[in-house]
Enzyme design. Structure first.
Site, short mmCIF file in Angstrom:
data_model
loop_
_atom_site.label_atom_id
_atom_site.label_comp_id
_atom_site.label_asym_id
_atom_site.label_seq_id
_atom_site.Cartn_x
_atom_site.Cartn_y
_atom_site.Cartn_z
N ARG A 130 -3.35 11.28 -3.68
CA ARG A 130 -2.65 11.86 -2.58
C ARG A 130 -1.85 13.02 -2.87
NH1 ARG A 130 0.75 5.99 -1.34
NH2 ARG A 130 -1.22 4.70 -0.94
N ARG A 137 5.40 9.28 -9.18
CA ARG A 137 4.98 9.67 -7.91
C ARG A 137 3.88 10.71 -8.47
NH1 ARG A 137 6.41 9.46 -2.89
NH2 ARG A 137 8.55 8.76 -3.55
N GLU A 170 10.20 1.06 -5.05
CA GLU A 170 9.16 0.30 -4.29
C GLU A 170 7.75 0.38 -5.23
OE1 GLU A 170 5.72 1.58 -1.43
OE2 GLU A 170 7.42 2.73 -1.08
N SER A 184 3.72 -2.25 -0.47
CA SER A 184 3.76 -2.38 0.79
C SER A 184 3.05 -3.34 1.26
CB SER A 184 4.04 -0.98 1.23
OG SER A 184 5.29 -0.22 1.14
N ARG A 219 3.32 2.27 -11.37
CA ARG A 219 4.57 1.60 -11.16
C ARG A 219 5.06 0.33 -11.76
NH1 ARG A 219 7.58 4.08 -5.59
NH2 ARG A 219 6.38 6.01 -5.62
#
Length: 425
Positions: free
Chosen positions: A261, A276, A348, A351, A390
């Site tokens: 990403r 990230r 987070e 999801s 994560r």
């Protein structure tokens, strides 16, 4: 992508749904383009039918030696021949404009999704687990990780910002986490393991909603392919342009892959550490189901992700995202946020979204209900089970010891040769 027939039937309801997502009213423009397209299509069909009819009549008129009628018919056919391409072009232009507008609009939120602008308006569903207690002040992962092999400086030297070299104990722990997650999903929850392509074509990322609106969030190769931002893209497109038998549903796929990403919208956020990254690993779940199964499947998928956190002994909470914080393709999203004692906050880690038939329409993915001749669009769902990097961060922070070593969660020990701690000397 939306069904124009539903918008045509109730434009006010569609605009009300878009308003919840912060989108300006679009139903009138959509209906007008649809009307223009259908009128041009009807005109072309009528003109073609009349052209065929007149062409046959020319022969009959000539057979009767009625030259005046034949000449009039020939002039009419010539005019229709000229008009048909104009009508076809008008239909194509209106159709393209309609598709462009439809593909830029997000999915309709489910009725139970809370309205809101951003993450501050998300709703707590439940909390699970117990925060760990320490006899010392817990450190953040970027302070613990370097001694175990999280090499931030070398990663940046090799590839630039938001890249990390992972080696030694940290690499072993990351591998163990990914394997554990994949094993759990496939062995206990019936997901089919898939090793998908990491590079995909335009139509694949269009189908799952990243194109055309979110191209800047992706990395593109020199030959025009895209590096996957998540295995959702590859896994969901397994059913692209297919008509499935009802009896094969539900389909459940899981994959452990690298993800790529650009983080174009994350400038200045999480610049330290491993939260990230441009490149990271994730275990992805994708379900393809009949519409009547999608509500239960969403809950099932989310519980599968929660089960991974339960097994690892990590405290977490489930949040229902508000309309302003949901992804483009989602009708409802549950975020799982894990407790990080070093940061003293939830972050987070997963999801899980139901996309109803939104992606299926973009991919033309359908099924044939038993006993019916017509087909319907499937529903698609996707979720992280979990983001591996994560989860590594969460293990480091929750299982840290004062001497800098890290206790290995019991479920991971078989993947690490029985070791009960990393960094211990």
């Amino acid at each position: 992508m939306h069904d124009i027939r539903l918008i045509r039937d109730d434009p006010a309801a569609f605009d009300a749904a878009m308003k919840k997502r912060g989108v300006a009213p679009a139903a009138d423009a959509l209906v007008a383009l649809d009307r223009r397209r259908r009128e041009a299509a009807t005109g072309a069909q009528t003109a073609q039918a009349r052209r065929n009819e007149a062409s046959k009549a020319i022969g009959a008129a000539k057979a009767k030696k009625d030259e005046d009628t034949a000449a009039a018919l020939m002039a009419e056919v010539a005019a229709l021949k000229q008009r048909l391409p104009e009508l076809e072009a008008e239909e194509a232009q209106a159709g393209n404009e309609l598709d462009a507008l439809l593909t830029a609009l997000p999915n309709i939120p489910a009725a139970d999704v809370p309205e809101g602008a951003d993450e501050e308006d998300n709703a707590l569903v439940h909390e699970r687990g117990t925060w760990p207690s320490f006899s010392f002040t817990p450190r953040e992962h970027d302070a613990i990780g370097p001694a175990l092999g999280l090499d931030f400086e070398t990663g940046v030297a090799i590839a630039g910002a938001r890249f990390t070299l992972v080696r030694g104990d940290a690499a072993r722990l990351q591998r163990a986490l990914g394997q554990f997650m994949l094993d759990r999903l496939t062995r206990e929850h019936g997901y089919e393991e898939v090793a998908p392509p990491l590079m995909v074509r335009d139509e694949a990322v269009f189908g799952t909603g990243q194109l055309p609106k979110f191209a800047e969030d992706l990395f593109r190769t020199t030959d025009g392919r895209w590096l996957i931002p998540t295995a959702e893209v590859s896994l969901t497109n397994i059913v692209r342009e297919k008509i499935l038998s009802h009896d094969v549903l539900p389909l459940r796929f899981a994959a452990l892959t690298p993800c790529f990403r650009s983080e174009a919208g994350a400038a200045g956020r999480d610049t330290r550490g491993y939260i990230r990254q441009h490149q990271f690993e994730k275990v992805e779940m994708v379900s393809i189901v009949a519409p009547e199964e999608s509500e239960d499947e969403h809950e099932r998928m989310t519980r599968c992700a929660e089960g991974v956190l339960d097994a690892l002994g990590l405290a977490y909470r489930r949040m229902k995202l508000c309309t302003g914080d949901m992804g483009f393709t989602a009708a409802r999203t549950y975020d799982l946020e894990v407790w990080l004692p070093g940061q003293q906050r939830y972050r987070e880690i997963s999801s899980c979204s139901t996309c109803t038939d939104f992606q299926a329409r973009r991919m033309n993915a359908r099924y044939r209900p038993e006993g019916e001749k017509t087909t319907r669009f499937v529903h698609t769902l996707n979720g992280s089970g979990l983001a591996v990097g994560r989860t590594l961060v969460a293990v480091l922070e929750n299982y840290q010891r004062e001497d800098g070593s890290v206790t290995v969660p019991e479920v991971l020990r078989p993947y690490l040769g029985g070791l009960d701690a990393l960094g211990a000397r």
